[in-house]
Design a protein around this motif. Structure first.
Motif, PDB file in Angstrom:
ATOM      1  N   TYR A   1       1.907 -23.798  14.869  1.00  0.00           N
ATOM      2  CA  TYR A   1       1.344 -24.424  13.660  1.00  0.00           C
ATOM      3  C   TYR A   1       2.159 -24.095  12.406  1.00  0.00           C
ATOM      4  O   TYR A   1       1.728 -24.389  11.301  1.00  0.00           O
ATOM      5  CB  TYR A   1      -0.110 -23.955  13.474  1.00  0.00           C
ATOM      6  N   ILE A   2       3.324 -23.450  12.580  1.00  0.00           N
ATOM      7  CA  ILE A   2       4.167 -23.114  11.429  1.00  0.00           C
ATOM      8  C   ILE A   2       5.421 -23.980  11.476  1.00  0.00           C
ATOM      9  O   ILE A   2       6.173 -23.964  12.448  1.00  0.00           O
ATOM     10  CB  ILE A   2       4.543 -21.621  11.437  1.00  0.00           C
ATOM     11  N   GLU A   3       5.651 -24.707  10.420  1.00  0.00           N
ATOM     12  CA  GLU A   3       6.772 -25.648  10.392  1.00  0.00           C
ATOM     13  C   GLU A   3       8.096 -24.922  10.149  1.00  0.00           C
ATOM     14  O   GLU A   3       8.183 -24.005   9.349  1.00  0.00           O
ATOM     15  CB  GLU A   3       6.547 -26.676   9.272  1.00  0.00           C
ATOM     16  N   GLY A   4       9.126 -25.355  10.870  1.00  0.00           N
ATOM     17  CA  GLY A   4      10.478 -24.826  10.676  1.00  0.00           C
ATOM     18  C   GLY A   4      10.707 -23.431  11.211  1.00  0.00           C
ATOM     19  O   GLY A   4      11.698 -22.787  10.850  1.00  0.00           O
ATOM     20  N   LEU A   5       9.831 -22.957  12.063  1.00  0.00           N
ATOM     21  CA  LEU A   5       9.962 -21.596  12.603  1.00  0.00           C
ATOM     22  C   LEU A   5      11.053 -21.569  13.680  1.00  0.00           C
ATOM     23  O   LEU A   5      11.028 -22.380  14.607  1.00  0.00           O
ATOM     24  CB  LEU A   5       8.624 -21.159  13.205  1.00  0.00           C
ATOM     25  N   PRO A   6      12.046 -20.669  13.566  1.00  0.00           N
ATOM     26  CA  PRO A   6      13.085 -20.583  14.612  1.00  0.00           C
ATOM     27  C   PRO A   6      12.482 -20.193  15.952  1.00  0.00           C
ATOM     28  O   PRO A   6      11.793 -19.171  16.059  1.00  0.00           O
ATOM     29  CB  PRO A   6      14.021 -19.488  14.095  1.00  0.00           C
ATOM     30  N   ILE A   7      12.724 -21.017  16.991  1.00  0.00           N
ATOM     31  CA  ILE A   7      12.171 -20.774  18.323  1.00  0.00           C
ATOM     32  C   ILE A   7      13.303 -20.753  19.350  1.00  0.00           C
ATOM     33  O   ILE A   7      14.445 -21.087  19.048  1.00  0.00           O
ATOM     34  CB  ILE A   7      11.125 -21.832  18.710  1.00  0.00           C
TER      35      ILE A   7
ATOM     36  N   PHE B   1       5.612 -13.528   8.997  1.00  0.00           N
ATOM     37  CA  PHE B   1       4.203 -13.340   9.346  1.00  0.00           C
ATOM     38  C   PHE B   1       4.033 -13.057  10.843  1.00  0.00           C
ATOM     39  O   PHE B   1       3.379 -12.081  11.224  1.00  0.00           O
ATOM     40  CB  PHE B   1       3.393 -14.578   8.944  1.00  0.00           C
ATOM     41  N   VAL B   2       4.627 -13.903  11.694  1.00  0.00           N
ATOM     42  CA  VAL B   2       4.455 -13.694  13.137  1.00  0.00           C
ATOM     43  C   VAL B   2       5.201 -12.423  13.583  1.00  0.00           C
ATOM     44  O   VAL B   2       4.754 -11.740  14.523  1.00  0.00           O
ATOM     45  CB  VAL B   2       4.926 -14.918  13.954  1.00  0.00           C
ATOM     46  N   GLY B   3       6.306 -12.099  12.902  1.00  0.00           N
ATOM     47  CA  GLY B   3       7.029 -10.876  13.233  1.00  0.00           C
ATOM     48  C   GLY B   3       6.212  -9.636  12.926  1.00  0.00           C
ATOM     49  O   GLY B   3       6.114  -8.728  13.752  1.00  0.00           O
ATOM     50  N   LEU B   4       5.598  -9.608  11.737  1.00  0.00           N
ATOM     51  CA  LEU B   4       4.766  -8.464  11.369  1.00  0.00           C
ATOM     52  C   LEU B   4       3.515  -8.382  12.235  1.00  0.00           C
ATOM     53  O   LEU B   4       3.061  -7.282  12.599  1.00  0.00           O
ATOM     54  CB  LEU B   4       4.373  -8.559   9.886  1.00  0.00           C
ATOM     55  N   LEU B   5       2.946  -9.555  12.582  1.00  0.00           N
ATOM     56  CA  LEU B   5       1.785  -9.570  13.478  1.00  0.00           C
ATOM     57  C   LEU B   5       2.161  -8.998  14.844  1.00  0.00           C
ATOM     58  O   LEU B   5       1.393  -8.212  15.432  1.00  0.00           O
ATOM     59  CB  LEU B   5       1.265 -10.997  13.625  1.00  0.00           C
ATOM     60  N   THR B   6       3.333  -9.379  15.330  1.00  0.00           N
ATOM     61  CA  THR B   6       3.805  -8.849  16.614  1.00  0.00           C
ATOM     62  C   THR B   6       3.967  -7.335  16.544  1.00  0.00           C
ATOM     63  O   THR B   6       3.524  -6.610  17.451  1.00  0.00           O
ATOM     64  CB  THR B   6       5.148  -9.495  17.003  1.00  0.00           C
ATOM     65  N   LEU B   7       4.600  -6.856  15.469  1.00  0.00           N
ATOM     66  CA  LEU B   7       4.768  -5.409  15.313  1.00  0.00           C
ATOM     67  C   LEU B   7       3.419  -4.692  15.282  1.00  0.00           C
ATOM     68  O   LEU B   7       3.249  -3.634  15.918  1.00  0.00           O
ATOM     69  CB  LEU B   7       5.539  -5.114  14.022  1.00  0.00           C
ATOM     70  N   ALA B   8       2.473  -5.247  14.544  1.00  0.00           N
ATOM     71  CA  ALA B   8       1.154  -4.629  14.456  1.00  0.00           C
ATOM     72  C   ALA B   8       0.486  -4.556  15.829  1.00  0.00           C
ATOM     73  O   ALA B   8      -0.122  -3.531  16.180  1.00  0.00           O
ATOM     74  CB  ALA B   8       0.270  -5.425  13.483  1.00  0.00           C
ATOM     75  N   MET B   9       0.644  -5.619  16.612  1.00  0.00           N
ATOM     76  CA  MET B   9      -0.003  -5.642  17.930  1.00  0.00           C
ATOM     77  C   MET B   9       0.654  -4.651  18.893  1.00  0.00           C
ATOM     78  O   MET B   9      -0.041  -3.907  19.592  1.00  0.00           O
ATOM     79  CB  MET B   9       0.028  -7.055  18.510  1.00  0.00           C
ATOM     80  N   VAL B  10       1.984  -4.635  18.950  1.00  0.00           N
ATOM     81  CA  VAL B  10       2.632  -3.768  19.944  1.00  0.00           C
ATOM     82  C   VAL B  10       2.505  -2.287  19.572  1.00  0.00           C
ATOM     83  O   VAL B  10       2.558  -1.421  20.463  1.00  0.00           O
ATOM     84  CB  VAL B  10       4.125  -4.143  20.132  1.00  0.00           C
ATOM     85  N   PHE B  11       2.340  -1.987  18.296  1.00  0.00           N
ATOM     86  CA  PHE B  11       2.219  -0.584  17.893  1.00  0.00           C
ATOM     87  C   PHE B  11       0.777  -0.073  17.916  1.00  0.00           C
ATOM     88  O   PHE B  11       0.562   1.131  18.041  1.00  0.00           O
ATOM     89  CB  PHE B  11       2.805  -0.370  16.491  1.00  0.00           C
TER      90      PHE B  11
ATOM     91  N   THR C   1       0.058 -14.499  21.539  1.00  0.00           N
ATOM     92  CA  THR C   1      -0.540 -14.703  20.215  1.00  0.00           C
ATOM     93  C   THR C   1       0.468 -15.267  19.226  1.00  0.00           C
ATOM     94  O   THR C   1       0.201 -16.250  18.516  1.00  0.00           O
ATOM     95  CB  THR C   1      -1.121 -13.386  19.681  1.00  0.00           C
ATOM     96  N   GLY C   2       1.657 -14.647  19.168  1.00  0.00           N
ATOM     97  CA  GLY C   2       2.685 -15.093  18.228  1.00  0.00           C
ATOM     98  C   GLY C   2       3.153 -16.504  18.525  1.00  0.00           C
ATOM     99  O   GLY C   2       3.414 -17.293  17.602  1.00  0.00           O
ATOM    100  N   THR C   3       3.240 -16.864  19.803  1.00  0.00           N
ATOM    101  CA  THR C   3       3.693 -18.206  20.175  1.00  0.00           C
ATOM    102  C   THR C   3       2.661 -19.255  19.790  1.00  0.00           C
ATOM    103  O   THR C   3       3.012 -20.337  19.266  1.00  0.00           O
ATOM    104  CB  THR C   3       3.969 -18.273  21.690  1.00  0.00           C
ATOM    105  N   ILE C   4       1.395 -18.967  20.018  1.00  0.00           N
ATOM    106  CA  ILE C   4       0.329 -19.917  19.668  1.00  0.00           C
ATOM    107  C   ILE C   4       0.305 -20.147  18.156  1.00  0.00           C
ATOM    108  O   ILE C   4       0.221 -21.295  17.677  1.00  0.00           O
ATOM    109  CB  ILE C   4      -1.040 -19.402  20.173  1.00  0.00           C
ATOM    110  N   ILE C   5       0.379 -19.061  17.388  1.00  0.00           N
ATOM    111  CA  ILE C   5       0.383 -19.214  15.926  1.00  0.00           C
ATOM    112  C   ILE C   5       1.638 -19.962  15.473  1.00  0.00           C
ATOM    113  O   ILE C   5       1.583 -20.808  14.565  1.00  0.00           O
ATOM    114  CB  ILE C   5       0.305 -17.816  15.258  1.00  0.00           C
ATOM    115  N   GLY C   6       2.750 -19.681  16.126  1.00  0.00           N
ATOM    116  CA  GLY C   6       4.004 -20.328  15.760  1.00  0.00           C
ATOM    117  C   GLY C   6       3.988 -21.833  15.936  1.00  0.00           C
ATOM    118  O   GLY C   6       4.750 -22.560  15.269  1.00  0.00           O
TER     119      GLY C   6
END
Length: 542
Positions: free
Chosen positions: A205-211, A169-179, A198-203
């Motif tokens: 609240y997501i459990e187990g997300l690789p950071i 989700f955050v990966g696709l959101l990032t792609l959408a924003m940069v493009f 944006t991606g960091t703030i959303i991340g």
């Protein structure tokens, strides 16, 4: 550029341009650092150190230097090959910097820019493909099992079949924003920075997300580079590749800056600045860098034009490292992967690929070959193969044109004669072959030149041969031997050989190699008209 070391005439523009470029550089430095294997902070250290010293001592005032795609792709391979040993890995960076300094001191800057466009396009597009391939699995929350393009691609099916939906989700959101980030918004907040925040703030609240995890704060520590006997070949080869790619990358960016600012950079000084930056970065654990086109364009468009802007860009990044590093620990891998996919896409030469089918087919094939070698073999092989093939193809084209003229196939029998020369030639054209070299003779044509002239003389069964050297400014051994073949053949078949317009430099080569045995001084004339008159007298008497 001004004659002063520091030009403060554009101070306001340089401040704004440098700060804006620093904001753009931050997410890219973190992403490149993570992709290199040395960690995100190594990317920022590289941007700070290489950026500062390249700006201070370089030869392109508006250029912003930092980690770039080509450098990171090579460095990541080195990091993996040397098992991440800092003393060995950063010895490569130091040595690459020293080689770049040597390039600048020896004046190689003008030669590095001679790489043909299809070769540059091919290896830059190949690097873009590698960057995208390396990040695809990370967009799905997976980490490739090994380093390199192949393991990264092999991990993609597993990642697609078993994704981490939060990372996706955050990966696709990032792609959408940069493009899709609007250009007018980008003037206020650059797309990579907006996506990073944006991606960091959303991340959060997501459990187990690789950071990213722990990131060191403060200033870098000293790294003592070492070279061991069993790794020396890897280090020297990688250092040379980094030096050459960094030089090409930087000088291409310098050309872009020249076009935008209507100035002219100093290639050799730029290489020395880049080399100093990479050398110092290696001692402090920073990944290598080069002139960064996107960051340079941002700097110029927002007012930057002198080295002050590049130095300020680095100082802003230093302030961020000292103060904000703990906040960067929460950045998800998928966000940086999305940013890097956009970087890879921008590196691919889309504009050329869209129109390549309308251009020369050979150039398209060369570009595709270099791209394939870049992705599946290595960068230095790709560049060397591309340059060699392009050079041979060019020599072949020139040789074919010279041989076509030598054979008389172009039908140009007047040879641009003056009125006086034409009048003389018209009286003896049935008995003499006039051969104009038309310029310096390539070694590609030399091998077949004797045969072509022999065929032309024999075709008309002429009594004499006039060799016009007027446009031959220099001659190598291959060309001299071709002249020898022509004169020996003519003498053997009873033809008389005249020559005109031989310059002192050419005469020195011919006499030094003993080629003028059948081209005696009394048969050499300063002008074509004089040679034609002498030939006319002999032909009429004969």
């Amino acid at each position: 550029m001004s004659g002063k070391f520091f030009d403060t005439s554009n101070l306001r523009g340089d401040v704004y341009g440098g700060l804006t470029a620093g904001v753009v550089a931050l997410p890219l430095a973190l992403a490149f650092g993570e992709a290199s294997g040395a960690g995100p902070i190594a990317g920022v250290y590289g941007a700070i150190i290489v950026g500062f010293f390249a700006a201070l001592f370089g030869g392109t005032g508006s250029q912003i230097t930092g980690p770039t795609g080509p450098m990171v792709v090579v460095f990541a391979g080195v990091f993996s090959s040397l098992s991440g040993d800092p003393s060995l890995v950063f010895a490569t960076v130091v040595l690459a910097g020293v080689i770049q300094i040597a390039f600048g001191v020896l004046g190689f800057g003008q030669y590095i820019r001679l790489v043909p466009y299809p070769v540059v396009s091919g290896f830059m597009s190949g690097i873009g493909c590698i960057i995208i391939a390396l990040q695809l699995a990370r967009l799905f929350g997976h980490e490739p099992a090994g380093s390199g393009t192949i393991p990264a691609l092999l991990e993609v099916p597993n990642a697609v079949s078993d994704p981490h939906f939060g990372a996706l989700f955050v990966g696709l959101l990032t792609l959408a924003m940069v493009f899709t980030w609007p250009a007018k918004w980008g003037k206020v907040v650059p797309a990579p920075l907006a996506a990073l925040i944006t991606g960091t703030i959303i991340g959060l609240y997501i459990e187990g997300l690789p950071i990213l995890g722990d990131i060191p704060t403060g200033l870098p520590g000293l790294v003592v580079p070492t070279i061991e006997s069993d790794t020396a070949i890897i280090i020297f080869e990688a250092a040379f590749i980094l030096a050459v790619l960094g030089a090409i990358d930087s000088l291409l960016t310098s050309l872009v800056a020249d076009n935008m600012t209507r100035t002219r950079h100093n290639s050799n000084r730029e290489l020395i600045g880049q080399g100093l930056g990479n050398t110092v970065a290696g001692f402090f654990g920073g990944i290598p860098g080069a002139g960064a086109t996107m960051r340079t364009v941002v700097n110029i468009r927002t007012g930057g034009s002198t080295k002050i802007s590049g130095m300020l860009h680095s100082l802003l990044l230093l302030a961020v490292v000292v103060v904000l590093a703990p906040l960067a620990e929460k950045i998800p891998h998928a966000v940086l992967a999305g940013i890097l996919v956009k970087v890879g896409y921008d590196i691919i030469d889309i504009a050329y690929l869209k129109r390549a089918h309308k251009g020369p087919r050979f150039d398209l094939m060369l570009m595709a070959l270099v791209l394939g070698l870049t992705v599946f073999v290595d960068l230095i092989t790709a560049v060397l193969a591309g340059v060699v093939i392009a050079a041979l193809a060019f020599v072949k084209q020139i040789a074919d044109e010279q041989l076509r003229k030598a054979s008389g196939a172009d039908g140009e029998e007047d040879h641009s004669l003056s009125d006086e020369e034409a009048a003389i030639y018209s009286q003896i054209s049935d008995d003499i072959t006039l051969f104009d070299f038309g310029g310096p003779l390539s070694f590609g044509a030399a091998a077949d030149l004797g045969h072509q002239v022999r065929e032309r003389v024999g075709r008309h069964d002429h009594k004499a041969l006039l060799l016009d050297f007027s446009q031959v400014s220099f001659m190598d051994v291959s060309a001299a031997r071709a002249v020898e073949t022509i004169t020996v053949d003519a003498h053997s078949s009873g033809k008389r050989v005249y020559a005109c317009g031989i310059r002192d430099e050419v005469d020195g080569v011919l006499s030094g190699l003993g080629v003028n045995e059948y081209l005696s001084a009394d048969m050499q004339y300063p002008t074509r008209e004089a040679a034609l008159r002498a030939a006319s007298v002999w032909i009429k008497e004969d």
